[in-house]
Write an enzyme that holds these catalytic residues in place. Sequence first.
Site, PDB file in Angstrom:
ATOM      1  N   CYS A  34       0.934  -1.275  -0.059  1.00  0.00           N
ATOM      2  CA  CYS A  34       0.109  -0.186   0.090  1.00  0.00           C
ATOM      3  C   CYS A  34       0.842   1.279  -0.071  1.00  0.00           C
ATOM      4  O   CYS A  34       2.155   1.230   0.451  1.00  0.00           O
ATOM      5  CB  CYS A  34      -0.869  -0.074   1.086  1.00  0.00           C
ATOM      6  N   ARG A  47      -4.983   7.243   0.545  1.00  0.00           N
ATOM      7  CA  ARG A  47      -4.120   5.866   0.284  1.00  0.00           C
ATOM      8  C   ARG A  47      -4.559   5.159  -0.761  1.00  0.00           C
ATOM      9  O   ARG A  47      -5.680   5.193  -1.292  1.00  0.00           O
ATOM     10  CB  ARG A  47      -4.212   5.223   1.470  1.00  0.00           C
ATOM     11  N   ASN A  62       0.462  -2.490   5.149  1.00  0.00           N
ATOM     12  CA  ASN A  62       1.111  -3.727   5.396  1.00  0.00           C
ATOM     13  C   ASN A  62       2.597  -3.757   6.058  1.00  0.00           C
ATOM     14  O   ASN A  62       3.204  -2.953   5.319  1.00  0.00           O
ATOM     15  CB  ASN A  62       0.999  -4.713   4.378  1.00  0.00           C
TER      16      ASN A  62
END
Length: 316
Positions: A2, A18, A82
């Site tokens: 991400c 995001r 992550n």
Amino acid sequence: MCTAIRFCDGQGAMYFGRNLDWSVSYGQKVIITPRKYTYRSAFLGENIMRAGAIIGMAIVEEDTPLYFDCANENGLAIAGLNFPGYTKYESKEAEGKTNVAAYEFPLWVVANFSTVDEVEDALRNVVIVSKPINDKYPVSELHWLIGDKNRSIVVEYSEKGMEVFRNDTDVLTNQPGYNWHKENLRNYMNLSSQVPKEVKWGEATMNPFGAGSLMRGLPGDYYSPSRFVRAAFLNTHYPTQSTEDGNVSRLFHTLTGVAMIDGASAMADGTFEKTIYTSGYSASSKTYYYNTYGDPSIRKIALGDYDLDTSELIQL
């Protein structure tokens, strides 16, 4: 994998967004947590929305929104990214500390605080505990970008315990840790958005073919360190905008610059990562924007269009 970014417009209003990159969707949807909603914390008992209503992308389990990213109406936003191989939460609650389960950390942050300063002060007494909400959803290994109109921080929980970094790049990707990414930027100090002047090598005179000459070396792959460098360059060099439309355009164009395309990056199981959705929050209009891999048209949901003085989650 991400990528998350934060920036402000010419009037100092924050925009926060995001990409969520993965091989499959989780069935997530936009969830509004209204002002009178209460949730049962794993360790803290009943929790109320002290900082107002919340909006973001989440799945709901046991009447609890598990937010991937969210923001409250006071302008504090958070995104979880992550961080496998580095995350190490506490295995059990710690006496004398504020114990927060990993799954509820984003909700706890935006439910209780209105500024990054408040969050950073509270985190001095917080431990994050490796406790899932149930057996269906294992604990995710994450680190977080948290931002408001003044600044952003990165929160990481590893074998060193909790670390909070002041983020002057306003960007976060995945592993390794923020300090490593920040140090790595020094390898790209030569990058510039400008057109170089004429260069002479002996009798030879050289001019660039066109724009972008001094961007040579900007990494274009999907590797996490490369996305960090690319996002940091794009986010810090984009011209400041003065309108909501201009800033939303900036947000999505910047994140498109690090978005993942299906078929280009295989995971260990053979499936391919892609940008499942891109989202962003405007703190001034209190509006959440998003699009998906299958539908790139940008949709918007304004908090002001809903009754925020209720106690039931609003699932959109």
